[in-house]
Write an enzyme that holds these catalytic residues in place. Structure first.
Site, PDB file in Angstrom:
ATOM      1  CG  HIS A  33     -15.964   5.166  -3.533  1.00 46.16           C
ATOM      2  ND1 HIS A  33     -15.652   5.685  -2.232  1.00 46.16           N
ATOM      3  CD2 HIS A  33     -14.728   5.377  -4.153  1.00 46.16           C
ATOM      4  CE1 HIS A  33     -14.012   5.719  -2.072  1.00 46.16           C
ATOM      5  NE2 HIS A  33     -13.398   5.457  -3.242  1.00 46.16           N
TER       6      HIS A  33
ATOM      7  CG  ASP B 294     -11.248   4.689  -6.421  1.00 44.02           C
ATOM      8  OD1 ASP B 294     -11.070   4.097  -5.214  1.00 44.02           O
ATOM      9  OD2 ASP B 294      -9.161   4.452  -6.184  1.00 44.02           O
TER      10      ASP B 294
ATOM     11  CG  HIS C 181      -7.318  11.926  -1.107  1.00 46.04           C
ATOM     12  ND1 HIS C 181      -8.117  12.812  -2.131  1.00 46.04           N
ATOM     13  CD2 HIS C 181      -7.534  11.121  -1.253  1.00 46.04           C
ATOM     14  CE1 HIS C 181      -8.351  11.828  -3.014  1.00 46.04           C
ATOM     15  NE2 HIS C 181      -7.639  11.058  -1.745  1.00 46.04           N
TER      16      HIS C 181
ATOM     17  CG  HIS D 176      -7.250   7.041  -7.492  1.00 43.35           C
ATOM     18  ND1 HIS D 176      -7.280   6.530  -6.374  1.00 43.35           N
ATOM     19  CD2 HIS D 176      -6.517   8.325  -8.106  1.00 43.35           C
ATOM     20  CE1 HIS D 176      -6.572   8.218  -5.580  1.00 43.35           C
ATOM     21  NE2 HIS D 176      -6.400   8.483  -6.210  1.00 43.35           N
TER      22      HIS D 176
ATOM     23  CD  GLU E  12      -6.955   6.808  -2.423  1.00 42.57           C
ATOM     24  OE1 GLU E  12      -7.243   6.532  -3.144  1.00 42.57           O
ATOM     25  OE2 GLU E  12      -6.760   7.756  -1.283  1.00 42.57           O
TER      26      GLU E  12
ATOM     27  CE1 TYR F 200     -14.551   8.582  -6.272  1.00 39.40           C
ATOM     28  CE2 TYR F 200     -13.981   7.765  -8.548  1.00 39.40           C
ATOM     29  CZ  TYR F 200     -13.669   7.638  -7.472  1.00 39.40           C
ATOM     30  OH  TYR F 200     -13.190   6.608  -7.101  1.00 39.40           O
TER      31      TYR F 200
ATOM     32  CG  HIS G 119      -7.521   1.873  -5.135  1.00 36.06           C
ATOM     33  ND1 HIS G 119      -5.498   1.546  -5.792  1.00 36.06           N
ATOM     34  CD2 HIS G 119      -7.794   2.599  -4.772  1.00 36.06           C
ATOM     35  CE1 HIS G 119      -6.329   3.001  -4.998  1.00 36.06           C
ATOM     36  NE2 HIS G 119      -6.983   3.508  -4.922  1.00 36.06           N
TER      37      HIS G 119
ATOM     38  CG  ASP H 125     -10.835   5.038  -0.629  1.00 36.57           C
ATOM     39  OD1 ASP H 125      -9.142   4.943  -0.861  1.00 36.57           O
ATOM     40  OD2 ASP H 125     -11.259   5.456  -1.071  1.00 36.57           O
TER      41      ASP H 125
HETATM   42 FE1  FEO Z   1      -7.924   5.786  -5.139  1.00 37.18          FE
HETATM   43 FE2  FEO Z   1     -11.581   5.170  -3.492  1.00 37.18          FE
HETATM   44  O1  FEO Z   1      -9.642   4.985  -3.873  1.00 37.18           O
END
Ligand code: FEO
Length: 399
Positions: free
Chosen positions: A225, A164, A24, A145, A80, A192, A78, A82
């Site tokens: 991540h 995140d 994004h 996040h 989102e 990040y 989460h 991903d």
């Molecule tokens: Fe807020 Fe890794 O997604």
């Protein structure tokens, strides 16, 4: 990603994404990973899924340990995509007893997947769920996040599944912080933080304080991540403390875009004044650096000086993109000023000032603009502005 047993009966089963270069708008130059974790206990539990196109990797990894249909609980830390892009497929495959999520998580899951009959198990901060021999404790981490985000802490093993937070976009087959170059790791963590968590620094600070108060015996931080922290846990916690407080170094950025070199001349005149002082200066031509890398530099800079020529009554395009991106990330604790050349209308400096003032950053100058090619006097005014900013920053760091 090869499956790795990170503690007895606990596996890293996520996916590597070597190719991704844009998340994004964030330039992920080193790719990323979507981490997911499998806990083998009386209730077999999967923490998070992965991006939809990485589901084959996740399923292959899980199959090396168990049949995915045997999963009892799925935790959605989460929503989102991903981390939940593969959730529909996983729910169909596992038909779990519980889909564990925060209160905001349930709302977000419904808004994403519109599945009223999934077995939602809503957990609030402090809630615990027994998996058999082990216990998961939950901590809502709103805006780290998204509003739905939460941490899951595996008490008996001291593993904080932080989603995140404490993450970085870095694709690597290594799984741990002590297996890769620490300077690269911290550079990616800072990038990040700047691109993902910067606007929520107040909440980050609160979460760090809460984790401190909970006095958890954290042996590993397993984010969604990048790598797992096991050796440098204190380092990443301290970095988050400093970033969330806006701690700056004696670094000054001159960030500019130029049309016919006039604004560039002004930028280097500013640099000349800065360098008369004991400060570190970085010259950033926005045509040479992606805005998401520039914001990473902003994170620990004490001053940011912006230059843009005027084009069509506005800023040049790269400055326009950068400054609006920065506006959304709400940097704080910065000294600022702007400058730029123009032909006939000269709005760029005023527009940059407007945004800097809107961010409540301290403007140390009303701005310098010059028609067409700067004269020696105009360049000296830029140098003087640099001199003043440099002296102010250096003064703050003098014992
Ligand atoms: Fe807020 Fe890794 O997604």
């Amino acid at each position: 990603m090869a499956v790795q047993e990170i503690a007895k009966g606990i596996y890293s089963v996520g996916a590597l994404d070597w190719d991704i270069r844009d998340m994004h708008g964030y330039s992920t130059n080193r790719g990323t990973t979507y981490n997911a974790y499998l806990i083998i206990d009386k209730k077999i539990t999967l923490l998070d899924t992965v991006k939809h196109y990485c589901m084959d990797q996740l399923l292959e990894n899980i199959r090396q340990i168990i049949d995915p249909a045997k999963i009892d609980y799925i935790v959605a830390n989460h929503v989102e995509m991903d981390h939940s892009g593969g959730l529909v497929q996983m729910m169909e495959l596992c038909k779990p007893e519980k889909l564990i999520c925060s209160p905001m998580g349930k709302k977000a899951l419904l808004d994403h997947f519109h599945q009223e009959d999934w077995p939602y198990e809503v957990v609030k901060s402090g809630s615990e769920i027994s998996l058999g021999k082990r216990t998961l404790q939950f901590l809502e981490t709103r805006m780290l996040h998204w509003p739905d985000s939460m941490f899951s802490y595996l008490k008996e093993e001291g593993i904080l599944f932080s989603n995140d937070a404490f993450a970085e976009h870095l694709c690597t087959s290594e799984r741990y912080d002590d297996e890769i170059d620490m300077s690269i790791l911290m550079q990616e963590c800072a990038k990040y933080y700047a691109n993902i968590l910067y606007p929520y620094s107040g909440l980050v600070k609160k979460v760090i304080d809460t984790v401190d108060e909970m006095n958890l015996d954290i042996k590993m931080i397993a984010p969604d991540h990048g790598v797992i922290w096991r050796k440098h846990i204190d380092t990443i916690f301290e970095a988050y403390r400093q970033w969330s407080r806006g701690t700056a170094s004696k670094k000054v950025l001159v960030i500019y875009e130029t049309m016919w070199e006039s604004t560039r001349k002004m930028a280097f005149a500013v640099e000349k004044g800065l360098l008369e002082n004991d400060v570190s200066v970085k010259m950033i031509n926005l045509k040479t650096m992606h805005y998401s890398d520039v914001i990473a530099e902003v994170l620990d800079a004490r001053a940011i000086l912006l230059g843009s020529s005027t084009l069509n009554n506005g800023m040049l395009p790269a400055m326009n993109t950068f400054i609006y991106y920065m506006k959304g990330l709400k940097p704080f604790n910065k000294l600022t000023a702007s400058f730029g050349s123009f032909g006939w209308s000269g709005e760029a400096v005023g527009l940059m000032n407007e945004i800097l003032e809107g961010l409540k950053l301290e403007l140390v100058d009303s701005g310098i603009k010059h028609k067409y090619v700067p004269t020696e006097e105009a360049l000296e005014a830029c140098t003087e502005m640099g001199r003043r900013v440099g002296a102010k920053v250096a003064g703050e760091f003098t014992a």
